[in-house]
Design a protein around this motif. Sequence first.
Motif, PDB file in Angstrom:
ATOM      1  N   TRP A   1       7.072 -16.677  18.094  1.00  0.00           N
ATOM      2  CA  TRP A   1       5.858 -15.986  18.543  1.00  0.00           C
ATOM      3  C   TRP A   1       4.637 -16.459  17.758  1.00  0.00           C
ATOM      4  O   TRP A   1       3.553 -16.647  18.320  1.00  0.00           O
ATOM      5  CB  TRP A   1       6.042 -14.473  18.377  1.00  0.00           C
ATOM      6  N   GLU A   2       4.814 -16.668  16.437  1.00  0.00           N
ATOM      7  CA  GLU A   2       3.687 -17.131  15.627  1.00  0.00           C
ATOM      8  C   GLU A   2       3.197 -18.497  16.119  1.00  0.00           C
ATOM      9  O   GLU A   2       1.991 -18.769  16.127  1.00  0.00           O
ATOM     10  CB  GLU A   2       4.099 -17.232  14.157  1.00  0.00           C
TER      11      GLU A   2
ATOM     12  N   VAL B   1       3.165  -9.921   7.033  1.00  0.00           N
ATOM     13  CA  VAL B   1       4.044 -10.659   7.939  1.00  0.00           C
ATOM     14  C   VAL B   1       3.769 -12.158   7.840  1.00  0.00           C
ATOM     15  O   VAL B   1       4.697 -12.976   7.785  1.00  0.00           O
ATOM     16  CB  VAL B   1       3.877 -10.163   9.390  1.00  0.00           C
ATOM     17  N   GLY B   2       2.506 -12.541   7.766  1.00  0.00           N
ATOM     18  CA  GLY B   2       2.167 -13.954   7.643  1.00  0.00           C
ATOM     19  C   GLY B   2       2.710 -14.572   6.367  1.00  0.00           C
ATOM     20  O   GLY B   2       3.213 -15.701   6.377  1.00  0.00           O
TER      21      GLY B   2
ATOM     22  N   ALA C   1       2.824  -1.325   0.943  1.00  0.00           N
ATOM     23  CA  ALA C   1       3.663  -0.645   1.930  1.00  0.00           C
ATOM     24  C   ALA C   1       2.897  -0.559   3.242  1.00  0.00           C
ATOM     25  O   ALA C   1       2.513   0.522   3.696  1.00  0.00           O
ATOM     26  CB  ALA C   1       4.058   0.740   1.443  1.00  0.00           C
ATOM     27  N   PRO C   2       2.660  -1.706   3.902  1.00  0.00           N
ATOM     28  CA  PRO C   2       1.887  -1.705   5.152  1.00  0.00           C
ATOM     29  C   PRO C   2       2.726  -1.257   6.338  1.00  0.00           C
ATOM     30  O   PRO C   2       3.940  -1.089   6.253  1.00  0.00           O
ATOM     31  CB  PRO C   2       1.436  -3.157   5.288  1.00  0.00           C
ATOM     32  N   ASN C   3       2.046  -1.088   7.480  1.00  0.00           N
ATOM     33  CA  ASN C   3       2.656  -0.466   8.658  1.00  0.00           C
ATOM     34  C   ASN C   3       3.232  -1.475   9.651  1.00  0.00           C
ATOM     35  O   ASN C   3       3.585  -1.113  10.770  1.00  0.00           O
ATOM     36  CB  ASN C   3       1.634   0.422   9.374  1.00  0.00           C
ATOM     37  N   GLY C   4       3.339  -2.744   9.271  1.00  0.00           N
ATOM     38  CA  GLY C   4       3.787  -3.763  10.211  1.00  0.00           C
ATOM     39  C   GLY C   4       5.210  -3.616  10.691  1.00  0.00           C
ATOM     40  O   GLY C   4       5.572  -4.172  11.732  1.00  0.00           O
ATOM     41  N   ALA C   5       6.038  -2.880   9.946  1.00  0.00           N
ATOM     42  CA  ALA C   5       7.417  -2.667  10.395  1.00  0.00           C
ATOM     43  C   ALA C   5       7.513  -1.513  11.375  1.00  0.00           C
ATOM     44  O   ALA C   5       8.279  -1.576  12.347  1.00  0.00           O
ATOM     45  CB  ALA C   5       8.328  -2.409   9.191  1.00  0.00           C
ATOM     46  N   VAL C   6       6.730  -0.460  11.158  1.00  0.00           N
ATOM     47  CA  VAL C   6       6.826   0.720  12.026  1.00  0.00           C
ATOM     48  C   VAL C   6       6.141   0.479  13.366  1.00  0.00           C
ATOM     49  O   VAL C   6       6.541   1.035  14.392  1.00  0.00           O
ATOM     50  CB  VAL C   6       6.283   1.975  11.315  1.00  0.00           C
ATOM     51  N   MET C   7       5.139  -0.395  13.414  1.00  0.00           N
ATOM     52  CA  MET C   7       4.374  -0.579  14.655  1.00  0.00           C
ATOM     53  C   MET C   7       5.211  -1.196  15.771  1.00  0.00           C
ATOM     54  O   MET C   7       4.899  -1.037  16.950  1.00  0.00           O
ATOM     55  CB  MET C   7       3.143  -1.461  14.401  1.00  0.00           C
ATOM     56  N   ARG C   8       6.295  -1.901  15.422  1.00  0.00           N
ATOM     57  CA  ARG C   8       7.082  -2.634  16.416  1.00  0.00           C
ATOM     58  C   ARG C   8       8.444  -2.006  16.657  1.00  0.00           C
ATOM     59  O   ARG C   8       9.262  -2.549  17.400  1.00  0.00           O
ATOM     60  CB  ARG C   8       7.267  -4.079  15.931  1.00  0.00           C
TER      61      ARG C   8
ATOM     62  N   LYS D   1      13.264  -4.862   7.375  1.00  0.00           N
ATOM     63  CA  LYS D   1      13.416  -5.588   6.125  1.00  0.00           C
ATOM     64  C   LYS D   1      13.189  -7.087   6.259  1.00  0.00           C
ATOM     65  O   LYS D   1      13.044  -7.772   5.244  1.00  0.00           O
ATOM     66  CB  LYS D   1      14.816  -5.328   5.548  1.00  0.00           C
ATOM     67  N   ILE D   2      13.125  -7.619   7.471  1.00  0.00           N
ATOM     68  CA  ILE D   2      12.880  -9.062   7.550  1.00  0.00           C
ATOM     69  C   ILE D   2      11.441  -9.412   7.170  1.00  0.00           C
ATOM     70  O   ILE D   2      11.150 -10.574   6.873  1.00  0.00           O
ATOM     71  CB  ILE D   2      13.234  -9.664   8.925  1.00  0.00           C
ATOM     72  N   THR D   3      10.546  -8.446   7.164  1.00  0.00           N
ATOM     73  CA  THR D   3       9.173  -8.711   6.727  1.00  0.00           C
ATOM     74  C   THR D   3       8.666  -7.713   5.692  1.00  0.00           C
ATOM     75  O   THR D   3       7.690  -7.993   4.997  1.00  0.00           O
ATOM     76  CB  THR D   3       8.192  -8.687   7.923  1.00  0.00           C
TER      77      THR D   3
END
Length: 489
Positions: free
Chosen positions: A105-106, A125-126, A154-161, A185-187
């Motif tokens: 996707w990136e 994530v980047g 502790a950003p929200n990038g895991a919960v958003m998806r 946990k992958i990001t």
Amino acid sequence: MSTLATATIRDRIKGCLLGNAIGDAYGLATEFMTTRVAKELYGNGPIAFGTDPGYPVYEDHHRPIADRNDFTDDTDQMLVMLQSLHQSRDGILHPINFALRLAEWERRGIVEIGADPGRGLGFTVGSVLSHREFFDNPHRAAFEVWDMAGRDLAPNGAVMRTAVAGVERFWDEPRVVENAMAAAKITHADPRSVVSALISSVLISRFLRGGGSNVTEDQGRVWNPRLAQAEYQQELLSYLERGTNLQGDSTLDPPYNETPESRFKPKNYDMIEHQRLQREAAAGGTYRDQFKDHQWTDWNKDRPKVTLRADIGWVGIDNVGEDDAAGSLARSVVADYKFLLQQTHVVPPSQHGQRVQDQWTAELESMCFPQSMSQLRLGASESIGYTFKCIGIGYYGATRKQDPSPTAPEYGGGEGLFRGLMEQVTIEGGDADTNCAVMGSLLGARLGFQGGIPENWWRNLQHLDWLSETIDSYTNRVLADYETCTQTQ
């Protein structure tokens, strides 16, 4: 299993996944704005969406008119997870497969709709995607990025998806839990990010199993019988440590248990691109085509003066109150899984002699069940992407009552609650698209698609046909697995 009819489950799955996309698209109107700026531009609403009237979305380089009614990277990444699960078809989120799908996707974007590669890619994530270990050991890569940053992000990038993790094997809570943790946990290595994704996914799964309608019945159900086993709790705590250096080599290189079916298979980019162009030609072009000559001099032209409504049409998020059944269900999820924060060893150095685990646990509970929305400070510029803000407003919104006597008919019933919550949360600014995506997925799982999401909104969502086909195909497979499981029990 679920107490709901299959048709109702189907409707709720569609509500959950489309609710994610619509919340994401709606919230873009104020993403990264402070509350003050958002209110200067939109007053107390409404913001125009679909064909509904309201203040037009303020146009700038971050939200050009061509992106109107379109979802962002939040939903992109949820769809990447869906495609990863749909490839392996075994109900398991395979971290290596999902990691390679994210990397795809990136580089390529969502090829099926021509979405830009890696649009909106966040810092965390980047950073993880560019880590040397990511393709072979994504959990370790995520930990090392977190560790190098001082173990404080502790950003929200895991919960958003994570919405789709609550749908896959929704009837099997232990599987939902492990899938949510594996994907997060992958990001994101911070336990706050992982637990935020987990409790969002579990609440979705419990809604799909019929929870949130009757307090007495819900309290009599054992949602995850394995939680009564001390060894199971220890398994989950150990899962949080996988990929870390807390126990040396035994955790640094976790086994991923790949199968021939789970091995990443790249998309056929040329074929998909050809199909997309054919589809767009048959439709007479895309939404974006009509704005190809749109110049910056036209931005925000003739924008109406902002005036505050004396009556916003319903009693509002802080006054409507908590729905007893939905609130009780949400509290049960937090109560069941807060031990992961209380007992984890994956922590930054404690300060002033106080256990950081206790601080995290108390903060999770206070933010998921606040006294008012202002307590979450959604538009505070220094912490807009904090994961507990995102899951906090998601839980707060998803547990509100429907207004029994709104002063404007469009705020009545489930659709009206969805509309009113999106308006008020978006006008707070901050990471509004992510906040609304998570809240939209939870509301959709609770209220369903028909009668739960305003029709003028979903009918005018960009890429609706492809998105609906994708969701329907995925749902058919999930429900076929569900029917097979019900017949064998």
